[in-house]
Design a protein around this motif. Structure first.
Motif, short mmCIF file in Angstrom:
data_model
loop_
_atom_site.label_atom_id
_atom_site.label_comp_id
_atom_site.label_asym_id
_atom_site.label_seq_id
_atom_site.Cartn_x
_atom_site.Cartn_y
_atom_site.Cartn_z
N LYS A 17 1.18 -1.08 0.02
CA LYS A 17 0.18 -0.12 -0.60
C LYS A 17 0.94 1.42 -0.42
O LYS A 17 1.75 1.29 0.31
CB LYS A 17 -0.34 -0.23 1.53
N GLY A 18 0.24 2.15 -0.48
CA GLY A 18 1.00 3.52 -1.19
C GLY A 18 1.56 4.02 0.54
O GLY A 18 0.74 4.21 1.45
N GLY A 29 -9.41 -2.47 -12.57
CA GLY A 29 -10.26 -3.61 -13.32
C GLY A 29 -10.03 -4.54 -14.73
O GLY A 29 -9.94 -3.38 -15.85
N VAL A 55 -10.79 -2.01 -17.98
CA VAL A 55 -9.04 -0.86 -18.06
C VAL A 55 -7.68 -1.57 -19.52
O VAL A 55 -7.13 -1.11 -19.76
CB VAL A 55 -8.28 -0.49 -16.88
N ILE A 88 -6.17 -7.25 -14.91
CA ILE A 88 -5.28 -8.64 -15.05
C ILE A 88 -6.32 -9.18 -14.27
O ILE A 88 -6.07 -9.27 -12.88
CB ILE A 88 -4.46 -8.21 -14.92
N MET A 90 -14.03 -1.07 -11.15
CA MET A 90 -14.58 -0.36 -9.95
C MET A 90 -14.10 1.28 -9.74
O MET A 90 -12.91 1.58 -10.47
CB MET A 90 -14.01 -0.84 -8.30
N LEU A 122 -4.41 7.01 -0.59
CA LEU A 122 -3.22 7.05 -0.43
C LEU A 122 -3.38 7.17 1.25
O LEU A 122 -3.00 7.37 2.08
CB LEU A 122 -2.05 7.84 -0.24
N ILE A 179 -0.44 0.76 -15.96
CA ILE A 179 -0.73 1.49 -15.67
C ILE A 179 -1.26 2.41 -13.39
O ILE A 179 -1.50 0.70 -13.45
CB ILE A 179 -2.21 2.10 -16.96
N ASN A 180 -1.44 3.04 -13.31
CA ASN A 180 -2.32 3.80 -12.33
C ASN A 180 -3.74 3.61 -12.80
O ASN A 180 -4.34 3.58 -14.12
CB ASN A 180 -1.60 5.01 -12.03
N THR A 181 -4.28 4.08 -12.28
CA THR A 181 -5.75 4.00 -12.83
C THR A 181 -6.52 5.58 -13.47
O THR A 181 -5.75 6.38 -13.67
CB THR A 181 -6.87 4.69 -10.66
N VAL A 192 -9.81 6.54 -2.61
CA VAL A 192 -9.41 6.13 -1.10
C VAL A 192 -8.36 6.84 -1.05
O VAL A 192 -8.25 7.73 0.59
CB VAL A 192 -7.83 4.24 -0.95
C1 LIG Z 1 -8.68 0.67 -3.86
C2 LIG Z 1 -6.95 0.92 -4.96
C3 LIG Z 1 -6.32 1.19 -4.07
C4 LIG Z 1 -5.26 1.93 -4.74
N1 LIG Z 1 -4.12 2.70 -4.07
C5 LIG Z 1 -2.26 2.57 -4.95
C6 LIG Z 1 -1.68 3.51 -4.66
O1 LIG Z 1 -1.70 3.69 -2.49
N2 LIG Z 1 -0.15 3.62 -4.91
C7 LIG Z 1 -0.43 3.39 -6.03
O2 LIG Z 1 0.54 3.99 -6.92
N3 LIG Z 1 -1.43 2.16 -6.96
C8 LIG Z 1 -2.66 2.72 -6.22
N4 LIG Z 1 -3.85 2.00 -6.77
C9 LIG Z 1 -3.85 1.32 -8.06
C10 LIG Z 1 -3.47 -0.05 -8.98
O3 LIG Z 1 -2.38 -0.19 -8.03
C11 LIG Z 1 -3.00 0.02 -9.70
O4 LIG Z 1 -2.38 0.38 -10.35
C12 LIG Z 1 -4.82 -0.13 -10.61
O5 LIG Z 1 -5.46 -0.31 -9.92
C13 LIG Z 1 -4.77 -0.94 -12.26
O6 LIG Z 1 -5.04 -2.46 -12.16
P1 LIG Z 1 -5.85 -2.87 -11.70
O7 LIG Z 1 -6.19 -3.13 -12.51
O8 LIG Z 1 -5.47 -4.48 -12.06
O9 LIG Z 1 -6.64 -3.00 -10.23
C14 LIG Z 1 -5.01 1.68 -5.97
C15 LIG Z 1 -5.66 1.02 -6.93
C16 LIG Z 1 -7.14 0.74 -6.35
C17 LIG Z 1 -8.50 -0.65 -6.91
#
Ligand SMILES: Cc1cc2nc3c(=O)[nH]c(=O)nc-3n(C[C@H](O)[C@H](O)[C@H](O)COP(=O)(O)O)c2cc1C
Length: 313
Positions: free
Chosen positions: A54-55, A227, A230, A255, A76, A82, A201-203, A80
């Motif tokens: 977690k960050g 999810g 993306v 993934i 989703m 961080l 990628i991030n979100t 949050v």
């Molecule tokens: C609830 C939640 C919290 C996240 N917190 C962080 C974070 O603290 N730091 C970060 O770099 N990415 C964070 N992410 C992004 C994920 O690490 C990831 O990059 C993103 O969700 C895309 O992957 P996925 O589609 O498999 O979830 C978070 C994602 C979710 C859903």
């Protein structure tokens, strides 16, 4: 199994520092796997390629007001913000409980200025149990820092340099945002500033509303989409970034199974991270790591390194 081992070192970079070696390419994504131990009841943490926690920030953060998650079709939204216990508490109370001797633990860093990023990196670099640093310059859910650093190549470079300066022997992975016009511009800026690897990628920024209450589903109004929805965006970004830089790339985004992992490796990724799928099935990452060798055998893939980046155009 040697043929599934991943070495996160860039061929063109001079040797030095600690190499980041994963026993398989399946890691967990930051923010979706807690501090790691929360998922120990669902599988053996030592079977994962790596754990990105977690960050972490210099001081504890309460995160954003509730509600801060919402379900969307095939994905989703989260805002949050961080929330975390702060770096000192993580190092004292969580890290010692993780199997860091066997599974690389990667710290995910969040800060509001390059100097603060450097300070955080220095604290983490002094810890024996940390194998690498992932720099979050792509969070869409915080008012200061976050995505702002990831949308400007100059700022992305400044943060990367600040972390590298204090990271000592630790490899630095810079985590990129898809919320930009051209992701390769930021990728190159981070590479030139000394990043050892990139993750993406991030979100994606998004929002959801309720027509009855006339309110947004998230208190923060805007959140980050993740999810399966993306995955095509993530694949496109990873492919573009792999073609733009020489350093290794870790693929993230939607993934859900071993086949998805291979898709990311096919477009050039060295490793992947499992995110939202951990909320759908808490044993997902363990299952995917276990199924990958079987799928490779079925498809006649003998060695992941040979398969990587072999997309036929
Ligand atoms: C609830 C939640 C919290 C996240 N917190 C962080 C974070 O603290 N730091 C970060 O770099 N990415 C964070 N992410 C992004 C994920 O690490 C990831 O990059 C993103 O969700 C895309 O992957 P996925 O589609 O498999 O979830 C978070 C994602 C979710 C859903």
């Amino acid at each position: 199994m040697e043929r599934f081992t991943v070495r996160l070192t860039a061929a063109h970079k001079p040797a030095g520092g600690k190499p980041l070696v994963f026993k398989n390419p399946v890691l967990t994504a930051s923010g979706t796997f807690g501090y790691g131990m929360e998922f120990a009841p669902y599988g053996d943490l030592t079977h994962l390629g790596g754990i990105v926690v977690k960050g972490l920030s210099l001081r504890p953060r309460p995160g954003n007001p509730l509600p801060r998650v919402a379900e969307t079709p095939c994905g989703m939204l989260n805002a949050v913000g961080l929330q975390n216990d702060g770096v000192e508490s993580f190092l004292k109370n969580k890290l010692p409980r993780l199997p860091w001797h066997e599974t690389p633990i990667i710290a995910n860093l969040y800060a509001t200025s390059p100097d603060e990023f450097g300070e955080l990196a220095a604290i983490l670099a002094a810890e024996e149990g940390i194998a690498g640093l992932e720099v979050n310059i792509s969070c869409p859910n915080v008012k200061n820092g976050g995505i702002l650093f990831g949308q400007d190549p100059k700022l992305a470079a400044e943060v990367t340099e600040a972390v590298k300066k204090h990271a000592g022997h630790l490899p630095v992975i810079v985590k990129l945002s898809p919320n930009v016009t051209d992701i390769t511009v930021i990728a190159r800026a981070a590479e030139e500033a000394g990043a050892d690897a990139l993750s993406c990628i991030n979100t994606l920024t998004g929002m959801a509303v309720d027509v009855t209450t006339r309110k947004p589903l998230l208190a923060n109004v805007i959140g980050g989409l993740s999810g399966p929805a993306v995955k095509p965006v993530a694949l496109r970004c990873v492919w573009q970034v792999c073609n733009a830089v020489k350093i290794p790339v870790i693929g993230i985004g939607g993934i859900t199974c071993a086949r998805d992992v291979l898709e990311f490796i096919l477009v050039g990724a060295h490793a992947v991270q499992i995110g939202t799928m951990n909320f759908i099935r808490p044993d997902a990452a363990f299952r995917i790591a276990e199924e990958l060798p079987q799928l490779c055998q079925q498809l006649g893939i003998k060695n992941l390194a040979d398969y990587r980046g072999t997309l036929q155009l």
